[in-house]
Design a protein around this motif. Sequence first.
Motif, PDB file in Angstrom:
ATOM      1  N   LEU A 216       0.854  -1.186   0.000  1.00 27.10           N
ATOM      2  CA  LEU A 216       0.000   0.000   0.000  1.00 27.10           C
ATOM      3  C   LEU A 216       0.887   1.232   0.000  1.00 27.10           C
ATOM      4  CD1 LEU A 216      -2.617  -1.259   2.561  1.00 27.10           C
ATOM      5  CD2 LEU A 216      -3.176  -0.411   0.282  1.00 27.10           C
ATOM      6  N   GLN A 217       0.655   2.127  -0.943  1.00 25.54           N
ATOM      7  CA  GLN A 217       1.463   3.343  -1.026  1.00 25.54           C
ATOM      8  C   GLN A 217       0.564   4.563  -0.913  1.00 25.54           C
ATOM      9  OE1 GLN A 217       4.427   3.574  -4.120  1.00 25.54           O
ATOM     10  NE2 GLN A 217       4.103   5.767  -4.374  1.00 25.54           N
ATOM     11  N   CYS A 218       0.990   5.520  -0.093  1.00 23.68           N
ATOM     12  CA  CYS A 218       0.242   6.766   0.056  1.00 23.68           C
ATOM     13  C   CYS A 218       0.480   7.639  -1.182  1.00 23.68           C
ATOM     14  CB  CYS A 218       0.678   7.513   1.315  1.00 23.68           C
ATOM     15  SG  CYS A 218      -0.216   9.066   1.563  1.00 23.68           S
ATOM     16  N   HIS A 219      -0.596   7.942  -1.905  1.00 24.64           N
ATOM     17  CA  HIS A 219      -0.484   8.745  -3.121  1.00 24.64           C
ATOM     18  C   HIS A 219      -0.810  10.210  -2.878  1.00 24.64           C
ATOM     19  CE1 HIS A 219       0.138   5.993  -6.642  1.00 24.64           C
ATOM     20  NE2 HIS A 219      -0.084   5.099  -5.672  1.00 24.64           N
ATOM     21  N   ILE A 220      -1.661  10.472  -1.915  1.00 22.13           N
ATOM     22  CA  ILE A 220      -2.058  11.860  -1.656  1.00 22.13           C
ATOM     23  C   ILE A 220      -2.427  11.983  -0.181  1.00 22.13           C
ATOM     24  CG2 ILE A 220      -4.510  11.550  -2.167  1.00 22.13           C
ATOM     25  CD1 ILE A 220      -2.446  14.478  -3.472  1.00 22.13           C
ATOM     26  N   CYS A 221      -2.120  13.126   0.406  1.00 28.29           N
ATOM     27  CA  CYS A 221      -2.495  13.354   1.803  1.00 28.29           C
ATOM     28  C   CYS A 221      -2.738  14.842   2.010  1.00 28.29           C
ATOM     29  CB  CYS A 221      -1.419  12.845   2.761  1.00 28.29           C
ATOM     30  SG  CYS A 221       0.172  13.655   2.584  1.00 28.29           S
ATOM     31  N   ALA A 222      -3.433  15.163   3.087  1.00 29.90           N
ATOM     32  CA  ALA A 222      -3.708  16.559   3.444  1.00 29.90           C
ATOM     33  C   ALA A 222      -3.628  16.682   4.957  1.00 29.90           C
ATOM     34  CB  ALA A 222      -5.093  16.972   2.937  1.00 29.90           C
ATOM     35  N   GLY A 223      -3.136  17.800   5.445  1.00 33.64           N
ATOM     36  CA  GLY A 223      -2.996  18.002   6.884  1.00 33.64           C
ATOM     37  C   GLY A 223      -1.602  18.481   7.236  1.00 33.64           C
ATOM     38  N   PRO A 224      -1.261  18.458   8.501  1.00 30.92           N
ATOM     39  CA  PRO A 224       0.013  19.030   8.956  1.00 30.92           C
ATOM     40  C   PRO A 224       1.259  18.225   8.583  1.00 30.92           C
ATOM     41  CG  PRO A 224      -1.156  18.027  10.791  1.00 30.92           C
ATOM     42  CD  PRO A 224      -2.100  18.008   9.624  1.00 30.92           C
ATOM     43  N   ILE A 225       1.122  16.945   8.232  1.00 29.18           N
ATOM     44  CA  ILE A 225       2.306  16.148   7.885  1.00 29.18           C
ATOM     45  C   ILE A 225       2.133  15.553   6.493  1.00 29.18           C
ATOM     46  CG2 ILE A 225       2.819  15.593  10.285  1.00 29.18           C
ATOM     47  CD1 ILE A 225       1.699  12.798   9.766  1.00 29.18           C
ATOM     48  N   ASP A 226       3.259  15.345   5.819  1.00 29.92           N
ATOM     49  CA  ASP A 226       3.261  14.817   4.458  1.00 29.92           C
ATOM     50  C   ASP A 226       3.834  13.400   4.474  1.00 29.92           C
ATOM     51  OD1 ASP A 226       3.393  14.265   1.798  1.00 29.92           O
ATOM     52  OD2 ASP A 226       4.552  16.040   1.230  1.00 29.92           O
ATOM     53  N   VAL A 227       2.965  12.424   4.226  1.00 27.31           N
ATOM     54  CA  VAL A 227       3.415  11.023   4.219  1.00 27.31           C
ATOM     55  C   VAL A 227       3.293  10.419   2.821  1.00 27.31           C
ATOM     56  CG1 VAL A 227       2.934  10.594   6.647  1.00 27.31           C
ATOM     57  CG2 VAL A 227       1.115  10.255   4.947  1.00 27.31           C
ATOM     58  N   ARG A 228       3.246  11.272   1.812  1.00 22.82           N
ATOM     59  CA  ARG A 228       3.192  10.735   0.453  1.00 22.82           C
ATOM     60  C   ARG A 228       4.424   9.874   0.159  1.00 22.82           C
ATOM     61  NH1 ARG A 228       2.152  16.144  -2.885  1.00 22.82           N
ATOM     62  NH2 ARG A 228       3.542  16.850  -1.204  1.00 22.82           N
ATOM     63  N   GLY A 229       4.184   8.749  -0.486  1.00 21.08           N
ATOM     64  CA  GLY A 229       5.259   7.804  -0.762  1.00 21.08           C
ATOM     65  C   GLY A 229       5.430   6.744   0.296  1.00 21.08           C
ATOM     66  N   LEU A 230       4.792   6.923   1.471  1.00 25.44           N
ATOM     67  CA  LEU A 230       4.889   5.930   2.542  1.00 25.44           C
ATOM     68  C   LEU A 230       4.317   4.599   2.067  1.00 25.44           C
ATOM     69  CD1 LEU A 230       5.366   5.150   5.552  1.00 25.44           C
ATOM     70  CD2 LEU A 230       3.029   5.967   5.994  1.00 25.44           C
ATOM     71  N   ARG A 231       5.036   3.510   2.340  1.00 23.56           N
ATOM     72  CA  ARG A 231       4.587   2.190   1.918  1.00 23.56           C
ATOM     73  C   ARG A 231       4.358   1.301   3.127  1.00 23.56           C
ATOM     74  NH1 ARG A 231       7.107  -0.050  -3.687  1.00 23.56           N
ATOM     75  NH2 ARG A 231       6.355   1.652  -5.006  1.00 23.56           N
ATOM     76  N   LEU A 232       3.236   0.585   3.084  1.00 24.88           N
ATOM     77  CA  LEU A 232       2.878  -0.347   4.147  1.00 24.88           C
ATOM     78  C   LEU A 232       2.577  -1.707   3.534  1.00 24.88           C
ATOM     79  CD1 LEU A 232       0.353   1.914   6.119  1.00 24.88           C
ATOM     80  CD2 LEU A 232       2.747   1.498   6.707  1.00 24.88           C
ATOM     81  N   ALA A 233       2.903  -2.740   4.266  1.00 27.02           N
ATOM     82  CA  ALA A 233       2.549  -4.090   3.822  1.00 27.02           C
ATOM     83  C   ALA A 233       1.063  -4.319   4.064  1.00 27.02           C
ATOM     84  CB  ALA A 233       3.371  -5.125   4.581  1.00 27.02           C
ATOM     85  N   LEU A 234       0.461  -5.189   3.278  1.00 29.43           N
ATOM     86  CA  LEU A 234      -0.938  -5.543   3.510  1.00 29.43           C
ATOM     87  C   LEU A 234      -1.051  -6.164   4.898  1.00 29.43           C
ATOM     88  CD1 LEU A 234      -2.065  -7.060   0.083  1.00 29.43           C
ATOM     89  CD2 LEU A 234      -2.248  -4.714   0.896  1.00 29.43           C
ATOM     90  N   GLY A 235      -1.964  -5.641   5.699  1.00 23.67           N
ATOM     91  CA  GLY A 235      -2.123  -6.106   7.067  1.00 23.67           C
ATOM     92  C   GLY A 235      -1.338  -5.278   8.075  1.00 23.67           C
ATOM     93  N   GLN A 236      -0.473  -4.372   7.620  1.00 27.05           N
ATOM     94  CA  GLN A 236       0.337  -3.563   8.537  1.00 27.05           C
ATOM     95  C   GLN A 236      -0.418  -2.301   8.936  1.00 27.05           C
ATOM     96  OE1 GLN A 236       4.042  -2.240   6.872  1.00 27.05           O
ATOM     97  NE2 GLN A 236       4.776  -1.334   8.778  1.00 27.05           N
ATOM     98  N   GLY A 237      -0.535  -2.062  10.220  1.00 29.50           N
ATOM     99  CA  GLY A 237      -1.225  -0.872  10.710  1.00 29.50           C
ATOM    100  C   GLY A 237      -2.706  -0.917  10.405  1.00 29.50           C
ATOM    101  N   VAL A 238      -3.374   0.184  10.723  1.00 29.88           N
ATOM    102  CA  VAL A 238      -4.824   0.274  10.508  1.00 29.88           C
ATOM    103  C   VAL A 238      -5.146   0.248   9.015  1.00 29.88           C
ATOM    104  CG1 VAL A 238      -6.861   1.708  10.854  1.00 29.88           C
ATOM    105  CG2 VAL A 238      -5.155   1.519  12.675  1.00 29.88           C
ATOM    106  N   VAL A 239      -4.346   0.960   8.217  1.00 24.07           N
ATOM    107  CA  VAL A 239      -4.589   1.006   6.776  1.00 24.07           C
ATOM    108  C   VAL A 239      -4.420  -0.394   6.168  1.00 24.07           C
ATOM    109  CG1 VAL A 239      -3.761   1.929   4.581  1.00 24.07           C
ATOM    110  CG2 VAL A 239      -3.884   3.413   6.591  1.00 24.07           C
ATOM    111  N   GLY A 240      -3.335  -1.057   6.516  1.00 27.94           N
ATOM    112  CA  GLY A 240      -3.093  -2.388   5.971  1.00 27.94           C
ATOM    113  C   GLY A 240      -4.163  -3.382   6.371  1.00 27.94           C
ATOM    114  N   ARG A 241      -4.663  -3.261   7.606  1.00 30.73           N
ATOM    115  CA  ARG A 241      -5.704  -4.184   8.069  1.00 30.73           C
ATOM    116  C   ARG A 241      -7.026  -3.906   7.355  1.00 30.73           C
ATOM    117  NH1 ARG A 241      -6.423  -5.882  14.301  1.00 30.73           N
ATOM    118  NH2 ARG A 241      -4.333  -6.598  13.775  1.00 30.73           N
TER     119      ARG A 241
END
Length: 567
Positions: free
Chosen positions: A67-92
């Motif tokens: 899973l790769q972050c393609h776009i984000c909005a807010g105080p921090i920029d995590v674009r490009g962040l990659r997570l494995a499937l099942g990793q963290g809330v997004v992966g789950r």
Amino acid sequence: MNATPASPMLHHGVGTLAFLAELSQALAVSLDLETTLAETVDRVLGFMQAEAASLFLIETDGSRSVLQCHICAGPIDVRGLRLALGQGVVGRAVAENAIQLVTDAAHDPRVWRAADETHAFDTRSLVCAPLATAAGPIGALEIINRRDGRPFTAADAELLGVIAAPAALAINNARMARDLVQQQRLKREFDLARRLQRSLLPRRRRDGFPIVAVNRPAHEVSGDFYDYFDLPDGRIGFVVGDVSGKGMDAALLMVRAASLLRWLGMESPAPADWLARANRELCLTAQDGRFVCALVGCCDADATRVRFAGAGFPPVLVWRDGTFTEYAAGGPPLGIAADMTFAEMDIALDQGTLYAYSDGATDVRAADGRPIGTAGIRELIARHAAAAPEARLRALLAELRHMRLVDDTTLLTIEAAHGGQPERVLERRIRAAPEELRGLRVALRGALDGLGVEPELRDRLVLAIDEACANIIRHGYGPDGDGHIELRLTREGNLLSFELCDQAPCADPQRLRPRPLGECRSGGFGLALIDAVMDDWQLEPAPGGCGNRLTLRKRIACIDDEDSDGS
């Protein structure tokens, strides 16, 4: 007791419907993926009154999906962040294809805290909804921290799930549109490469020219090539080449190698020196370990002597008086080591035929899945040896295509020309028995395929000849007859001539008159079909007065140098 805060959906029912309508409308305007992603995150961030939002899509990383972050909005920029499937809330959320609600991020084990630690951000509560499609989730939409400081609720999670549905549809459509544009661009590039490659192949010459060649790509573009050209001293130079690899890179190297070998060959060097000079040049420019296998040489205008040298090319075969002689082309491929030398051969061709072919011909898979090898090529050549050079090569290629091509295939022959005579395409002699007709149909279909005859017309011609033979067996020889039928197929320009000869009692041509197809009763179909398919036909006594000769003619569309086989 304090009441649970109302969600935006419960608090603004009409507003929620209006938002979904506006979001769907806005996302439908653009099929650009980046625009769609940015529009989704910006609108969701405002409507859900969240501090931050991000959108992740499933991407391929080598052999695994991430899973790769393609776009984000807010105080921090995590674009490009990659997570494995099942990793963290997004992966789950994606792995389970279910909405994830976190009310207390500090104590929830599902939360992946690395981003907070890196960016000094405090995640208090979050909701993540999968971007679900009929084929499964394609990513996830996440919102973090309500602006009023309260934790997200089940109603918030439900609302985000509702919003994610049109977002997933729009993103999927934008992705498909992007893929379609890329496919169209690649198709244009391949079409351009194919046209460029074809422009490098020489025009077919029919003026008693002794060299004939055909090329068949296994895929969109070919890594094989051939060339022939007149030399200042009256001889004819020729080239057959095979570039390593597949795809556009191989096609570009093929263009360069073909141009280089022609340019060097026009200076009439000895074949060994010709290859050595080309090798030094390719060693300077070839990249990624690519190389070129080639055969170069020259022959006199009458094709009585041939001089050639090879670089990593299959052996050359010479067919003469029903037997083969093999000449190893020798030498390493071009583009590997700059200081290589090459051996050359000078042979008397006399009345023989020289065959050069790329390894795609021997790599063709037979019915059992194994390559046919040199033995298979020899068998095919011997089977069609009686045909004229052009018809012979087309028939060879047609048989190879009916097996399974796994690589680009090029065939080239050098043979003294048979000028002024119709081109012999097929000669076949069978017993006058119904069980013999199947083999005749197969051979005729292959010969017509070799000529490039359109399949529907091919089948009608085969059926007409089959009917003519059946009539000869039934009405000429009769149930107790014993004899043979000879079929000869020749081509002169775009005129095909089918000649059927038998030794049956002479028939009276005046009694053979076809009826319209609609009036034919059982048993009277043959002549009507022949009359409908052929341009004209003629029955006459065979030479010598014993038997009959039936000649049938059909004009076909001219097959020029732009046909699908590159012949």
